[in-house]
Design an enzyme around this catalytic site. Structure first.
Site, PDB file in Angstrom:
ATOM      1  N   ASP A 148      56.197 -59.170-114.247  1.00  0.00           N
ATOM      2  CA  ASP A 148      57.257 -59.035-113.123  1.00  0.00           C
ATOM      3  C   ASP A 148      57.441 -60.190-112.490  1.00  0.00           C
ATOM      4  O   ASP A 148      56.686 -59.933-111.431  1.00  0.00           O
ATOM      5  CB  ASP A 148      57.810 -57.653-113.179  1.00  0.00           C
ATOM      6  CG  ASP A 148      58.555 -57.336-113.972  1.00  0.00           C
ATOM      7  OD1 ASP A 148      58.767 -57.042-115.105  1.00  0.00           O
ATOM      8  OD2 ASP A 148      59.017 -55.639-113.455  1.00  0.00           O
ATOM      9  N   ASP A 178      56.337 -50.451-119.232  1.00  0.00           N
ATOM     10  CA  ASP A 178      57.452 -51.173-118.273  1.00  0.00           C
ATOM     11  C   ASP A 178      57.125 -52.701-118.551  1.00  0.00           C
ATOM     12  O   ASP A 178      57.166 -53.127-119.792  1.00  0.00           O
ATOM     13  CB  ASP A 178      57.600 -51.091-116.666  1.00  0.00           C
ATOM     14  CG  ASP A 178      58.937 -51.713-116.505  1.00  0.00           C
ATOM     15  OD1 ASP A 178      60.283 -51.930-117.142  1.00  0.00           O
ATOM     16  OD2 ASP A 178      59.478 -51.547-115.390  1.00  0.00           O
ATOM     17  N   ARG A 237      63.224 -59.823-122.934  1.00  0.00           N
ATOM     18  CA  ARG A 237      62.909 -61.029-121.811  1.00  0.00           C
ATOM     19  C   ARG A 237      61.717 -61.565-121.752  1.00  0.00           C
ATOM     20  O   ARG A 237      60.540 -61.711-121.533  1.00  0.00           O
ATOM     21  CB  ARG A 237      62.689 -59.226-120.480  1.00  0.00           C
ATOM     22  CG  ARG A 237      63.062 -59.262-120.481  1.00  0.00           C
ATOM     23  CD  ARG A 237      62.848 -57.533-119.449  1.00  0.00           C
ATOM     24  NE  ARG A 237      63.921 -56.229-119.340  1.00  0.00           N
ATOM     25  CZ  ARG A 237      63.598 -55.349-118.642  1.00  0.00           C
ATOM     26  NH1 ARG A 237      62.433 -55.182-117.761  1.00  0.00           N
ATOM     27  NH2 ARG A 237      64.829 -54.738-118.024  1.00  0.00           N
TER      28      ARG A 237
END
Length: 519
Positions: free
Chosen positions: A356, A352, A409
């Site tokens: 984050d 992932d 991202r």
């Protein structure tokens, strides 16, 4: 980390409490912490707590907390053992409303009854007080100034050891006092014409008797300065009770050479500098408690298979590590964590996100990292539906990172403002560079974009996310498309000073300096 309600057997009288994180500082000796009681209310009930006044309940939403919702009187809820003597109680406390001026929320220790105990109170007049209540009559033992706002979560700790009392807010400077009224008693939460949420209640003890504390009167209210070489940007800002991010400074230095040692150290309540030597094989995301520096030794510090998780943590530095093959996120900064500095690491192969920053996290700096052919490099806010936790938070600085053939991202931002992206090298990023969506506000300046068909998204949104705001200035675009700008953004200099390098110098400096092994 998962915490559940536990209790030790009776007979803890005379044991010293080792504090949660900052409460360890200031007492001599090498006490080893033992957990006497924890409650994170994830079981959905308040068994073991006795309420007096107010309206107490455990919420049923995803983040369960002990809530006192009334604001028309004083209220208390107590737990623990009357035989507990020397211990530290800590909790996350979030005042939600104050009914009038000079109201408070509090954490209790050595409680005898609903009207007799020691307590640390966060008051709506922007003070924190260390107090004593005797048969309903209160006296102040020590106090100092601190910003207190409804809707903000604070970590309170209150230590009782012999006649010595010590309290902290968010691990900052301590209030100390000497008093002999109570020698034992339980713990509790309290409000005075205020409503509040309480969570992650922990009581810890240890097995050695403390020496006299080095400080017996309240120190200055300002926390110590950030040491030389500290973070640039939001992780260095004086906010939420911390003057920047100092990590494990002032604590012991330990070395982890295997997973068992590593997991023990990052889950310790002690302030620690954790040296990582060799490859550490872990799974999933492992919780990191506050006041830690986690730093690789030379080029040997390697985390494989899993990652680091920050759940209401703070004051942590992650440096000089090689993260590979994380089965989820490599670094997840979540659930109102703040003052986290992620510096000089290399990320490769996370299933992932590499980093984050989500769920109300704040005051984070990511600097001099190498995202080596990663897929999802950095996400800021996890969902289009997260406005209730994320608006007004997610202030992040991203500088001198190498986004090296990574796909997307860099970051993707929802709701956060300002997110400051400067002096980064974007190279061959397949999908896009920076996406500011869902009302986010990003300043993108002095970066170098090379072979980037879509350097920035903002006004048009991205995927299913609505538009955001983005200001760009002084960037270099080489064989790249147009950076989409929209609206205005809060200027980062409102919060901190910085000097941006010229965009033309970024590729050489970032290639030479970003990643692990390059401190």
């Amino acid at each position: 980390m998962t915490r559940t309600r536990t209790a030790l057997v009776a007979g803890l009288a005379g044991a010293l409490t080792a504090a949660l994180t900052a409460a360890l500082v200031g007492f001599a000796g090498g006490a080893q912490a033992a957990t006497a009681f924890t409650d994170n209310f994830e079981d959905g009930d308040s068994a073991g707590w006795t309420a007096s006044g107010g309206t107490w309940s455990v919420t049923t939403d995803a983040s369960r907390v002990l809530r006192q919702s009334g604001t028309s009187s004083d209220a208390r809820s107590r737990a623990g053992s009357a035989s507990w003597t020397d211990y530290t109680v800590s909790a996350r406390v979030r005042p939600t409303a104050f009914n009038g001026s000079n109201r408070f929320v509090a954490l209790l220790a050595r409680a005898q009854s609903a009207t007799s105990y020691y307590y640390v109170a966060l008051r709506s007049n922007n003070t924190v007080e260390l107090k004593k209540l005797v048969n309903g009559s209160a006296s102040t033992l020590a106090s100092t100034s601190v910003t207190v706002s409804a809707g903000t979560t604070y970590t309170l700790s209150l230590q009782a050891s012999g006649s010595m009392l010590r309290s902290t807010v968010n691990g900052g400077s301590a209030l100390t006092a000497t008093d002999t009224a109570y020698t034992a008693g339980g713990i509790g939460a309290a409000t005075y014409y205020a409503s509040a949420d309480f969570d992650d209640v922990v009581v810890e003890t240890s097995t050695t008797t403390p020496t006299t504390p080095a400080v017996t009167t309240p120190p200055p209210s300002s926390p110590p300065p950030v040491p030389t070489g500290g973070p640039i940007g939001f992780a260095g800002v004086n906010a939420l009770g911390l003057n920047g991010t100092t990590g494990g400074a002032g604590g012991r230095t330990v070395t982890a050479t295997n997973a068992s040692e590593f997991l023990e150290y990052i889950d310790s309540t002690e302030t620690l500098i954790i040296r990582v030597q060799g490859q550490i094989n872990i799974t999933s995301k492992q919780g990191v408690r506050p006041n830690k520096t986690i730093i690789g030794v030379g080029t040997s510090g390697h985390i494989d298979g899993g990652g680091l998780d920050f759940y209401r943590s703070y004051n942590v530095i992650v440096r000089n590590l090689f993260f590979t093959n994380a089965e989820d996120d490599a670094v997840n900064v979540g659930q109102e964590s703040h003052h986290i500095w992620i510096d000089h690491n290399t990320f490769r192969g996370a299933v992932d996100g590499s980093i984050d920053i989500v769920r109300g996290a704040d005051y984070v700096t990511a600097s001099w990292n190498h995202f080596d052919h990663s897929d999802k490099s950095m996400l800021i806010s996890h969902s289009d539906g997260a406005s209730s936790t994320d608006v007004g938070r997610l202030k992040v600085t991203i500088h001198h990172n190498f986004f090296d053939n990574s796909r997307q991202r860099h970051p993707r931002i929802r709701f956060g403002e300002p997110v400051h992206v400067f002096n980064n090298y974007f190279l061959n990023n397949e999908l896009y560079g920076v996406a500011s969506v869902q009302q986010a506000g990003a300043l993108v300046e002095n970066n170098y974009f090379e072979n980037m068909p879509f350097p920035c998204f903002s006004a048009s949104g991205y995927a299913d996310s609505g538009p955001g705001r983005l200001v760009h200035r002084n960037n270099a675009f080489v064989n790249s498309g147009t950076c989409e700008a929209a609206g205005t953004v809060v200027e980062p200099r409102t919060y901190y000073n910085y000097t941006a390098d010229s965009a033309s110098s970024v590729p050489s400096s970032v290639r030479a300096g970003a990643g692990y092994g390059r401190l």
